[in-house]
Design a protein around this motif. Structure first.
Motif, PDB file in Angstrom:
ATOM      1  N   MET A   1       0.979  -1.232  -0.021  1.00  0.00           N
ATOM      2  CA  MET A   1       0.043   0.047   0.031  1.00  0.00           C
ATOM      3  C   MET A   1       1.010   1.301  -0.010  1.00  0.00           C
ATOM      4  N   MET A   2       1.935   1.251   0.618  1.00  0.00           N
ATOM      5  CA  MET A   2       2.874   2.342   0.621  1.00  0.00           C
ATOM      6  C   MET A   2       3.519   2.631  -0.923  1.00  0.00           C
ATOM      7  N   ASN A   3       3.425   1.658  -1.480  1.00  0.00           N
ATOM      8  CA  ASN A   3       3.813   1.710  -3.002  1.00  0.00           C
ATOM      9  C   ASN A   3       2.882   2.035  -3.796  1.00  0.00           C
ATOM     10  N   GLN A   4       1.591   1.910  -3.289  1.00  0.00           N
ATOM     11  CA  GLN A   4       0.504   2.346  -4.058  1.00  0.00           C
ATOM     12  C   GLN A   4      -0.507   3.231  -2.962  1.00  0.00           C
ATOM     13  N   PRO A   5      -0.151   4.579  -2.809  1.00  0.00           N
ATOM     14  CA  PRO A   5      -0.758   5.266  -1.703  1.00  0.00           C
ATOM     15  C   PRO A   5      -2.220   5.375  -1.830  1.00  0.00           C
ATOM     16  N   GLU A   6      -2.982   5.299  -3.055  1.00  0.00           N
ATOM     17  CA  GLU A   6      -4.126   5.486  -3.077  1.00  0.00           C
ATOM     18  C   GLU A   6      -4.971   4.635  -2.729  1.00  0.00           C
ATOM     19  N   ILE A   7      -4.410   3.263  -2.479  1.00  0.00           N
ATOM     20  CA  ILE A   7      -4.887   2.270  -1.766  1.00  0.00           C
ATOM     21  C   ILE A   7      -5.003   2.216  -0.301  1.00  0.00           C
ATOM     22  N   LEU A   8      -3.776   2.776   0.170  1.00  0.00           N
ATOM     23  CA  LEU A   8      -3.826   3.082   1.481  1.00  0.00           C
ATOM     24  C   LEU A   8      -4.583   4.101   2.159  1.00  0.00           C
TER      25      LEU A   8
ATOM     26  N   MET B   1      -7.944  -6.920  13.094  1.00  0.00           N
ATOM     27  CA  MET B   1      -7.813  -5.937  14.047  1.00  0.00           C
ATOM     28  C   MET B   1      -6.335  -5.191  14.100  1.00  0.00           C
ATOM     29  N   LEU B   2      -5.582  -6.123  13.886  1.00  0.00           N
ATOM     30  CA  LEU B   2      -3.840  -5.513  13.765  1.00  0.00           C
ATOM     31  C   LEU B   2      -3.827  -4.603  12.722  1.00  0.00           C
ATOM     32  N   PHE B   3      -4.383  -4.891  11.526  1.00  0.00           N
ATOM     33  CA  PHE B   3      -4.130  -4.166  10.396  1.00  0.00           C
ATOM     34  C   PHE B   3      -4.925  -2.882  10.534  1.00  0.00           C
ATOM     35  N   ALA B   4      -6.358  -2.981  11.142  1.00  0.00           N
ATOM     36  CA  ALA B   4      -7.168  -1.956  11.246  1.00  0.00           C
ATOM     37  C   ALA B   4      -6.784  -0.858  12.173  1.00  0.00           C
ATOM     38  N   ARG B   5      -6.176  -1.372  13.327  1.00  0.00           N
ATOM     39  CA  ARG B   5      -5.535  -0.422  14.372  1.00  0.00           C
ATOM     40  C   ARG B   5      -4.400   0.236  13.819  1.00  0.00           C
ATOM     41  N   LEU B   6      -3.535  -0.229  13.017  1.00  0.00           N
ATOM     42  CA  LEU B   6      -2.407   0.343  12.510  1.00  0.00           C
ATOM     43  C   LEU B   6      -2.802   1.375  11.632  1.00  0.00           C
ATOM     44  N   VAL B   7      -3.730   1.065  10.737  1.00  0.00           N
ATOM     45  CA  VAL B   7      -4.117   1.951   9.559  1.00  0.00           C
ATOM     46  C   VAL B   7      -4.959   3.192  10.215  1.00  0.00           C
ATOM     47  N   HIS B   8      -5.940   2.878  11.145  1.00  0.00           N
ATOM     48  CA  HIS B   8      -6.931   3.819  11.671  1.00  0.00           C
ATOM     49  C   HIS B   8      -6.175   4.577  12.535  1.00  0.00           C
ATOM     50  N   GLY B   9      -5.191   4.160  13.366  1.00  0.00           N
ATOM     51  CA  GLY B   9      -4.574   4.989  14.501  1.00  0.00           C
ATOM     52  C   GLY B   9      -3.418   5.881  14.335  1.00  0.00           C
ATOM     53  N   PHE B  10      -2.952   5.462  12.884  1.00  0.00           N
ATOM     54  CA  PHE B  10      -1.533   6.072  12.530  1.00  0.00           C
ATOM     55  C   PHE B  10      -1.374   6.369  11.154  1.00  0.00           C
ATOM     56  N   THR B  11      -0.685   7.399  10.814  1.00  0.00           N
ATOM     57  CA  THR B  11      -0.252   7.709   9.185  1.00  0.00           C
ATOM     58  C   THR B  11       1.021   7.025   9.074  1.00  0.00           C
ATOM     59  N   TRP B  12       1.242   6.321   7.903  1.00  0.00           N
ATOM     60  CA  TRP B  12       2.649   5.603   7.798  1.00  0.00           C
ATOM     61  C   TRP B  12       3.282   6.018   6.276  1.00  0.00           C
ATOM     62  N   ILE B  13       4.562   6.284   6.566  1.00  0.00           N
ATOM     63  CA  ILE B  13       5.168   7.131   5.009  1.00  0.00           C
ATOM     64  C   ILE B  13       6.460   6.079   5.247  1.00  0.00           C
ATOM     65  N   PRO B  14       6.886   5.837   4.131  1.00  0.00           N
ATOM     66  CA  PRO B  14       8.079   5.154   3.836  1.00  0.00           C
ATOM     67  C   PRO B  14       9.442   6.113   4.334  1.00  0.00           C
ATOM     68  N   PRO B  15      10.386   5.498   4.787  1.00  0.00           N
ATOM     69  CA  PRO B  15      11.568   6.366   5.374  1.00  0.00           C
ATOM     70  C   PRO B  15      12.148   7.139   4.366  1.00  0.00           C
ATOM     71  N   PRO B  16      13.044   8.164   4.484  1.00  0.00           N
ATOM     72  CA  PRO B  16      13.667   9.069   3.464  1.00  0.00           C
ATOM     73  C   PRO B  16      14.676   8.276   2.546  1.00  0.00           C
ATOM     74  N   ASN B  17      15.148   7.191   3.280  1.00  0.00           N
ATOM     75  CA  ASN B  17      16.197   6.647   2.581  1.00  0.00           C
ATOM     76  C   ASN B  17      15.621   5.568   1.544  1.00  0.00           C
ATOM     77  N   GLU B  18      14.351   5.260   1.946  1.00  0.00           N
ATOM     78  CA  GLU B  18      13.568   4.268   0.912  1.00  0.00           C
ATOM     79  C   GLU B  18      12.119   4.584   0.554  1.00  0.00           C
ATOM     80  N   PRO B  19      12.317   5.650  -0.459  1.00  0.00           N
ATOM     81  CA  PRO B  19      10.912   6.141  -0.788  1.00  0.00           C
ATOM     82  C   PRO B  19       9.951   5.104  -1.590  1.00  0.00           C
ATOM     83  N   ILE B  20      10.688   4.101  -1.992  1.00  0.00           N
ATOM     84  CA  ILE B  20       9.944   2.905  -2.681  1.00  0.00           C
ATOM     85  C   ILE B  20      10.296   1.708  -1.613  1.00  0.00           C
ATOM     86  N   ILE B  21       9.123   1.153  -1.191  1.00  0.00           N
ATOM     87  CA  ILE B  21       9.286  -0.030  -0.306  1.00  0.00           C
ATOM     88  C   ILE B  21       9.723  -1.155  -1.216  1.00  0.00           C
TER      89      ILE B  21
END
Length: 521
Positions: free
Chosen positions: A331-338, A469-489
């Motif tokens: 999803m981080m490589n396809q931000p529209e899905i996230l 629940m693991l996935f939903a809690r992580l996506v609902h509770g936090f914003t996630w972006i790739p680290p600066p040194n790895e813009p593409i996962i």
């Protein structure tokens, strides 16, 4: 004496007819051929090629690709191992002829881990398997038990959010290792359901695991990795004493590490029930100890309880974390899905509270993402082997008695005859129509989630709930972006497995009001 022309005429007619009859009888009596595969050597079969082409599952992938087949047979020692990537053929094995393929392999690894085949998943077909599966289905994972343990699951879902929140605050740079998070969420949850405790020791101050939990989870993964690992001694038992690759030593040490933490708790709890100091059920261990037979004697022995708990912990640890790590990477490589998954969660849950199990029926897109993760990135390429208890015919191929049947999860999920663009992560393919409720089960076996038939995983509801629940809690509770040194996962797999080659370490930021996180403290 000269032969007459009539004799030659009769002779020339009878001989071809006789040859035709012989050929017809031989053809009629001949068994159908085995599925295609490499030609085996005498005695050792294809073991030399297997040893020369590690990892074994990639060697098998290459064989099937080269032969352009959805079913193949390799012979390891004197055992025929049948590999399948076709949903229709898999259904024939696991549904149509389910009774014939309902057993399990007899080998040193599974015997050692299950203390002599005492458990529900590893035990071969027979009365012990029936007994332990009944215990699992009726006593541990029934709908009533699932509801009974609801609060414990919520506590661990809250704890993992608290742990991630603390990691983001304390790390300064906001980096979080989501593989580590996922593995220990599952470990915490299973310990809570089994023993009503999160930690064997004191844990860490930020809500994470302590040294005991780190050692324990590492041992669980070692057992998983080596349990059905194409060990030479599983096919040539007379070579077991040589312990090629240290397989037996690893299994023993890892199993004993797990038992080091389990057994004192189990033994003490049994003592408490017997002397009357404990009378109230709080967890699965209490349920197992409290079961009685018709004469009001304990239904399970101490060794059966220990072995079944061992199997539960080993079987539960891997799927949820692996699925969530992979789908967040995709999803981080396809931000529209996230973004679409986040929007669904916000629409259903809002931002003033955390997502709960009661929200799951409305989270169709979230579940579609998880299904797509199971399809594209299964935790292991093979299911637990099925063993045929008699000769039979499947898809016009002869399957000998004693054959090991392995459904290739990745081969099924990435089968181009079934899936359009099979290597692309496309959750929308699982959304069929408005009002349709997406499920993680898959009776058609077009992807392999929890299996089908009498040897399927019985914990579909629990496994689905943990993963969602693991996935939903992580996506609902936090914003996630790739680290600066790895813009593409990096989506590379391990060479020796189907897990992600590099752990998913990403930047996290809380996306809910601060009071929502503080409510959990």
């Amino acid at each position: 004496m000269e032969s007459s022309p009539a004799f030659f005429l009769i002779f020339s007619f009878i001989i071809p007819v006789f040859i035709f009859i012989i050929k017809f009888k031989l053809l009629k009596s001949k068994k159908p051929r085995l599925p295609p595969g490499p030609k085996p050597w005498p005695i050792v079969g294809n073991l030399p090629e297997m040893l020369a082409n590690k990892p074994t599952f990639r060697w098998i992938q290459n064989i099937m690709n080269d032969l352009n087949t959805e079913i193949t047979c390799i012979r390891l020692g004197n055992i025929h191992v049948i590999l399948v990537t076709s949903p229709s053929i898999a259904r024939e094995f696991l549904l149509k002829q389910d009774a014939i393929f309902a057993s399990r392999p007899l080998n040193w690894s599974s015997k050692y881990v299950s203390s002599g085949y005492l458990t529900a998943t590893i035990a071969p077909y027979g009365e012990q398997w029936k007994k332990m599966k009944r215990v699992m289905v009726e006593e541990l994972i029934s709908p009533q038990r699932h509801q009974w343990l609801h609060d414990k699951r919520v506590e661990e879902a809250d704890n993992i959010v608290r742990y991630v929140y603390n990691q983001i605050k304390n790390n300064g740079n906001g980096l979080v290792d989501l593989r580590h998070v996922g593995q220990h969420y599952v470990g915490n949850l299973i310990r809570r359901l089994l023993f009503n405790k999160r930690y064997f020791g004191n844990g860490s101050e930020d809500g994470g695991p302590g040294a005991e939990e780190l050692e324990y989870v590492e041992a669980l993964f070692l057992v998983l990795k080596h349990l059905f690992a194409f060990s030479i001694s599983d096919y040539l038992p007379w070579l077991r004493w040589l312990d090629f690759e240290g397989h037996n030593k690893i299994i023993k040490e890892a199993t004993n590490t797990i038992r080091k933490y389990h057994d004192p708790i189990i033994e003490e709890r049994i003592h408490e029930w017997r002397n009357g100091t404990r009378t109230h059920q709080e967890d699965w261990l209490d349920v197992l100890i409290s079961l009685k037979d018709a004469n009001n004697n304990p239904f399970l022995t101490m060794e059966e309880i220990k072995s079944q708990i061992m199997e539960i912990t080993v079987g539960a640890i891997d799927n949820p974390y692996n699925n969530v790590e992979w789908i967040l990477s995709e999803m981080m490589n396809q931000p529209e899905i996230l973004e679409k998954a986040t929007e669904e969660l916000e629409s259903v849950v809002g931002k003033e509270r955390l997502v709960q199990e009661s929200d799951i029926p409305k989270l169709n897109y979230v579940k579609a993402c998880i299904r797509e993760g199971f399809r594209l990135h299964p935790i292991a390429d093979f299911n637990v082997p099925h063993v045929s208890i008699e000769d039979t015919i499947v898809s016009n191929y002869f399957i000998p008695k004693g054959s090991h049947i392995l459904i290739r999860r990745q081969g099924i999920g990435q089968n181009p005859r079934v899936w359009e663009e099979p290597l692309k992560f496309k959750p929308g393919r699982h959304l069929k129509k408005d009002g349709f409720r997406v499920s993680l089960g898959e009776p058609s076996l077009e992807l392999f989630t929890f299996g089908i038939g009498r040897r399927n995983c019985p914990a579909v509801t629990l496994g689905s709930t943990m993963t969602i629940m693991l996935f939903a809690r992580l996506v609902h509770g936090f914003t996630w972006i790739p680290p600066p040194n790895e813009p593409i996962i990096d989506l590379s797999e391990l060479e020796r497995g189907t897990t992600k080659a590099k752990p998913l370490v990403v930047l996290g930021k809380p996306r809910l009001p601060v009071e929502v996180y503080h409510q959990m403290n």
